[in-house]
Design an enzyme around this catalytic site. Structure first.
Site, PDB file in Angstrom:
ATOM      1  N   ASP A  34      46.527  13.073 -34.653  1.00  0.00           N
ATOM      2  CA  ASP A  34      46.136  12.776 -35.082  1.00  0.00           C
ATOM      3  C   ASP A  34      45.924  11.284 -33.842  1.00  0.00           C
ATOM      4  O   ASP A  34      46.930  12.106 -32.778  1.00  0.00           O
ATOM      5  CB  ASP A  34      46.931  11.845 -36.195  1.00  0.00           C
ATOM      6  CG  ASP A  34      46.321  10.672 -37.189  1.00  0.00           C
ATOM      7  OD1 ASP A  34      45.320   9.621 -35.844  1.00  0.00           O
ATOM      8  OD2 ASP A  34      46.594  10.325 -37.451  1.00  0.00           O
ATOM      9  N   TRP A  35      45.694  10.172 -33.796  1.00  0.00           N
ATOM     10  CA  TRP A  35      45.232   9.759 -32.992  1.00  0.00           C
ATOM     11  C   TRP A  35      46.838   8.818 -32.107  1.00  0.00           C
ATOM     12  O   TRP A  35      47.220   8.473 -32.798  1.00  0.00           O
ATOM     13  CB  TRP A  35      44.369   8.952 -32.888  1.00  0.00           C
ATOM     14  CG  TRP A  35      42.908   8.579 -32.052  1.00  0.00           C
ATOM     15  CD1 TRP A  35      41.679   7.945 -31.434  1.00  0.00           C
ATOM     16  CD2 TRP A  35      42.612   9.744 -32.710  1.00  0.00           C
ATOM     17  NE1 TRP A  35      40.762   8.877 -30.730  1.00  0.00           N
ATOM     18  CE2 TRP A  35      40.973  10.296 -31.894  1.00  0.00           C
ATOM     19  CE3 TRP A  35      42.095  11.213 -33.408  1.00  0.00           C
ATOM     20  CZ2 TRP A  35      39.984  10.849 -31.641  1.00  0.00           C
ATOM     21  CZ3 TRP A  35      41.382  12.647 -34.183  1.00  0.00           C
ATOM     22  CH2 TRP A  35      40.160  11.784 -32.873  1.00  0.00           C
TER      23      TRP A  35
END
Ligand code: BGC
Length: 723
Positions: free
Chosen positions: A221-222
Site C-alpha cells: 500500500d502507498w
C-alpha cells in the site's frame, strides 16, 4: 533477469513516481491508479487521499452499494467497463477491489468494502477482478490483510487468532486468488499479530504464494513499507510510492553484505518484469470509452443495489399521478461516493430531484428546514425524505465513533411523518447507520448505501417501479452499536486491536446470540412476493422451486446457509455457502440450482494448520435472509480424517477414542489399578466423564510409578504409526 545488474533489479522493485513503475532495460514502465469504483487518473500533483483532481471517469457504485446487488455477473460487467476506462486512460493496473471484511460498522472505509461475509465478498471480488482483467488490465486486490479500521492504520496491529484469520479475514482473498488469478495483491498498512503486512513472510510467502499459488506481484500500500530489505525478504515485490532511490540502494547494500539473499531480489524483479510485459502487451492504443453506455451501466447497477427495507401498505411504488414533496439536501446534492483515495471525478451526476421530476406528475422541493418541509409534505400526496451521512462523517483515514444519523434529520422525519403518513425515506451512507428510529417512523425505506454517479436516476427508477427492487443487505443493521460483536474491541488501544469476537462477525454473532437486529444480513423486499418450495439436496447441489406469487415481474436472491449443530468447535448457527438469483414474471415458477463448495463447510483447525470438514448432519437452510429461512434440509457429510498425534499430553478421552491406543491404554491402567477399574468393560460412564479431560501423562504421575511410562509411550508411538 540475468541480463540485469543487481542495481537494475533492485530499481525495478520500487516505482519511478507516485503512480508509475520504472522502465529498466527492456522492461517497460506501467501505470497504476485508484480504484476501485472508478478510474482516478491524476494528471497534476499526485496524492493517495483523493485531494488533487483527476480526469473524468464513470463513478460506479462503491462496493457498499455494489455488494447489495448480490450479482456477480453485473459486477463482472462493471469490472470490464472499468477495464475499458483504464485502457482509454493508459492505466495498466487499477488499485482494487477492496475486499476487507466489515468487522465493525464504525470503520471509516467500509464504503469501499463489500460485506461482513467472506463468501459474498470473495464471489463479488473475484467477479470484479475477472471483468477488469478480461480487458487486459490488472487488478490489485487490497488490503492484504486484516485492515479493518482506519484509526492508526499505519502502525496498529490486528491481533487475530489463526482460525479467525483464515475463516473470516483471509478467506475472500484466498477465493479471489484461486478463482480470478489477480495480477497483483496489495499489502495493507497495518501489522498482523505484531508484524507489518509488507514484512510478513508467513502472510506473503507461506500463505499467499506457497499455499494459494499466487504468482503475481505483491505491491505495498502507498507508504506501507517501513523496512524495504525485510519486505523483499518476506516476499514483497514492489514498493509504492518510491523513496527516491534510497531503498533501492539499501537493497543493493543488503545483498552485498550478505543480509539479503539475491534470489529474493531476482524474484521481485522477475515478477515486476512479467507484470509489465503482460500489462503492456495487452494494452491497446488509447480508445475513448462510451461515456453514455457506462453511465447507463452505472444506473442499472445502482438500481439493482437499492434495498427496499420496508414497504408497509405497499406505499411503494409511487403512482405517476402522485404529487410528491421531495425533502432533504441530498435530493439536490446527492451523496454517492466516499472520501479518500477512491474519490472519482464523475463524468456526470444524476440529480435525484430532477430524475424524480422526470417521472412524477408534480413535485415540490424543500431542502429540509422543518417549517418548510412540513408545509410541503402536507400539501402533497407523498413525501420522499432524503436522509444520510455527510461526506465528512465518514472517510478513508478515520473511523466513526457512533452509527447515528444526525438528530436534526430524525426530528425532521418525525415532523414530516406527523403530517404525512405516506412518507418514504431514501438513505445514503457508506457505513451502516442505526435505523431503529427511522423504521419506527417511516412506512417505507429505500437504502442505497452509496450508489455512484447514477444514484439519482436509480432512486427515481425504484420509487416509481421502473425497477422492481431486488437489492439485499450485505451487512446487518444492528439494533444498537453496543450489540456489535467488536463493540468493546474497536478501534483498539496502544497500537493493538484485539479481534476478540473471533469468527463471530456480523450475522454470525447476532444469530449465535439470538440478538434482535433492525434488518438482518441478506434482507431486502420487492414489489412482488416469492414462495420457495420443493427443496432437494443432492450432495453439494441445492435445488428448489421459486414462484412469483405477486403481481409484477421481479428478481429474487436465494441464499443458502449451512450449519452443523454437532460441531466440535464454536460455530455460528448458520453461515452463507451460496446464493443465486432468478427473475420471474408474475405467477411464473422456476428452478434455482445452487452448487456450493464442500470447502465452504470447513473450519480452520489451528492444531493441524489446515482446513477440516467435520463429518455430520449439516442443516442446509434456504431463505431470503439470514433470519428469513424458508426451507431446510439435512445433508449428511463424511468428514475429513482428523488425526492429531497422540502424546502423553493427550487426554484420556482423546486416547480412548483411538481404536489402537484405547484398548491397550485401558489394559495398562487396569493392571496398575489396585482394585482394577470400575466397570469390567473399561472405564464406567460417570468416571469416564470425570477423567476424560486428564492428560495421560498426569495419570502416570498420579500412579506413583505403578504405570509404566515407557510402555505407554511405546503404545502411543505404535498407535500414531497405525493412523
Ligand atoms: C490506500 C490505497 C490506495 C493507495 C493509493 C492508500 O492510502 O489505502 O487503497 O490504493 O493509497 O492511492
Amino acid at each position: 533477469m540475468i541480463a540485469l545488474t543487481l542495481e537494475e533489479k533492485a530499481a525495478l522493485g520500487s516505482g519511478a513516481d507516485f503512480w508509475t513503475t520504472k522502465a529498466v532495460g527492456d522492461v517497460p514502465a506501467i501505470v497504476m491508479t485508484d480504484g476501485p469504483h472508478g478510474v482516478r487518473k491524476q494528471l497534476g500533483s499526485p496524492d493517495h487521499l483523493g485531494i488533487a483532481g483527476s480526469i473524468p471517469a464513470t463513478c460506479f457504485p462503491p462496493a457498499a452499494g455494489l455488494s447489495q446487488t448480490w450479482d456477480p455477473a453485473l459486477v463482472e460487467r462493471i469490472g470490464a467497463a472499468l477495464g475499458d476506462e483504464c485502457r482509454a486512460a493508459g492505466v495498466h493496473v487499477l488499485l482494487g477491489p477492496g475486499v476487507n471484511i466489515k468487522r465493525d460498522p464504525r470503520c471509516g472505509r467500509n464504503f469501499e468494502y463489500f460485506s461482513e461475509d467472506p463468501l459474498l465478498t470473495g464471489i463479488l471480488g473475484a467477479a470484479w477482478v475477472m471483468g477488469l482483467q478480461s480487458r487486459g488490465v490488472g487488478a490489485s486486490v487490497k488490503h492484504f490483510a486484516a485492515n479493518n479500521a482506519e484509526t492508526d492504520r499505519m502502525r496498529s496491529s490486528s491481533d487475530v487468532d489463526p482460525r479467525t484469520l483464515r475463516e473470516i479475514y483471509l478467506r475472500a482473498f484466498e477465493r479471489i486468488v484461486a478463482d480470478a488469478a489477480p495480477w497483483t495483491v496489495m499489502c495493507s498498512y497495518n501489522r498482523i499479530n505484531g508484524i507489518h503486512a509488507a514484512q510478513d513472510v508467513w502472510l506473503v510467502t507461506t500463505v499467499l504464494r506457497e499455499q494459494w499459488g499466487f504468482d503475481g506481484v505483491v505491491v505495498s500500500d502507498w507508504g506501507a513499507v517501513t523496512d524495504r530489505v525485510a519486505s523483499v525478504a518476506a516476499g514483497l515485490d514492489l514498493e509504492m510510492p518510491p523513496s527516491g532511490g534510497a531503498t533501492d540502494a539499501e537493497v543493493v547494500a543488503a545483498v552485498r553484505d550478505g543480509r539479503l539473499d539475491e534470489a529474493a531480489v531476482d524474484r521481485a524483479a522477475r515478477n515486476v518484469a512479467r507484470l509489465a510485459a503482460k500489462a503492456t502487451e495487452s494494452a491497446s492504443p488509447a480508445v475513448a470509452f462510451d461515456v453514455d453506455a457506462h453511465h447507463a451501466l452505472a444506473r442499472e447497477a445502482a438500481g439493482r443495489a437499492v434495498v427496499l427495507l420496508k414497504n408497509d401498505g405497499d406505499l411503494l411504488p409511487l403512482r405517476p399521478d402522485d404529487s410528491i414533496a421531495v425533502i432533504g439536501e441530498f435530493a439536490q446534492s446527492p451523496r454517492y461516493q466516499g472520501g479518500g483515495s477512491s474519490h472519482v471525478n464523475p463524468t456526470r451526476v444524476d440529480i435525484p430531484l430532477s430524475e424524480i421530476g422526470a417521472l412524477a406528475g408534480s413535485v415540490s422541493y424543500s431542502h429540509g428546514s422543518t417549517a418548510d418541509a412540513v408545509e410541503a409534505a402536507l400539501a402533497a400526496d407523498v413525501a420522499v425524505v432524503f436522509l444520510g451521512l455527510a461526506a465528512s462523517d465518514e472517510s478513508e483515514g478515520y473511523d466513526r465513533d457512533h452509527i447515528e444519523l444526525p438528530a436534526t434529520q430524525l426530528e425532521l422525519l418525525e415532523a414530516v411523518v406527523a403530517v404525512q403518513p405516506r412518507t418514504v425515506v431514501v438513505l445514503a451512507h457508506g457505513g451502516v447507520v442505526r435505523l431503529a428510529p427511522v423504521a419506527a417512523l417511516a412506512p417505507a425505506i429505500l437504502d442505497g448505501a452509496l450508489l455512484g454517479q447514477a444514484a439519482g436516476g436509480a432512486i427515481a427508477d425504484v420509487l416509481f417501479g421502473v425497477v422492481n427492487p431486488s437489492g439485499r443487505l450485505a451487512e446487518t443493521v444492528p439494533a444498537r452499536l453496543e450489540d456489535c460483536p467488536s463493540y468493546l474491541n474497536f478501534p483498539g488501544e496502544h497500537g493493538h486491536v484485539l479481534y476478540g469476537e473471533r469468527v463471530f462477525v456480523g450475522y454470525r454473532a447476532y444469530d449465535a446470540r439470538g440478538l434482535d437486529v433492525t434488518y438482518p444480513f441478506g434482507h431486502g423486499l420487492s414489489y412482488t412476493e416469492f414462495a420457495y418450495t420443493d427443496l432437494e439436496l443432492s450432495g453439494i447441489t441445492v435445488r428448489l422451486t421459486v414462484t412469483n406469487t405477486g403481481t409484477r415481474r421481479g428478481r429474487e436472491v436465494v441464499q443458502v446457509y449451512a450449519g452443523l449443530p454437532t460441531s466440535t468447535v464454536a460455530r455460528p448457527p448458520r453461515w452463507l455457502v451460496g446464493f443465486a438469483d432468478i427473475t420471474l414474471d408474475a405467477g411464473e415458477s422456476g428452478t434455482v440450482e445452487i452448487e456450493f463448495r464442500r470447502g465452504d463447510l470447513a473450519y480452520w483447525d489451528a492444531r493441524l494448520d489446515r482446513w477440516v470438514v467435520e463429518g455430520g448432519d449439516y442443516v442446509i437452510s434456504v431463505g431470503a435472509s439470514s433470519r428469513d429461512v424458508r426451507l431446510t434440509g439435512t445433508l449428511a457429510v463424511d468428514g475429513d480424517d482428523v488425526r492429531v498425534p497422540l502424546t502423553l499430553e493427550s487426554t484420556l478421552g482423546e486416547i480412548l477414542a483411538d481404536p489402537v491406543a484405547g484398548p491397550r491404554v485401558v489394559a495398562a491402567l487396569s493392571s496398575a489399578a489396585p482394585s482394577g477399574l470400575p466397570d469390567s468393560g473399561g472405564l464406567g460412564t460417570d468416571i469416564m466423564r470425570m477423567v476424560a479431560d486428564i492428560p495421560l501423562g498426569r495419570v502416570v504421575a498420579f500412579s506413583g510409578g505403578r504405570i509404566d511410562r515407557a510402555h505407554l509411550e511405546q503404545v502411543l508411538a505404535e498407535a500414531n504409526a497405525a493412523r
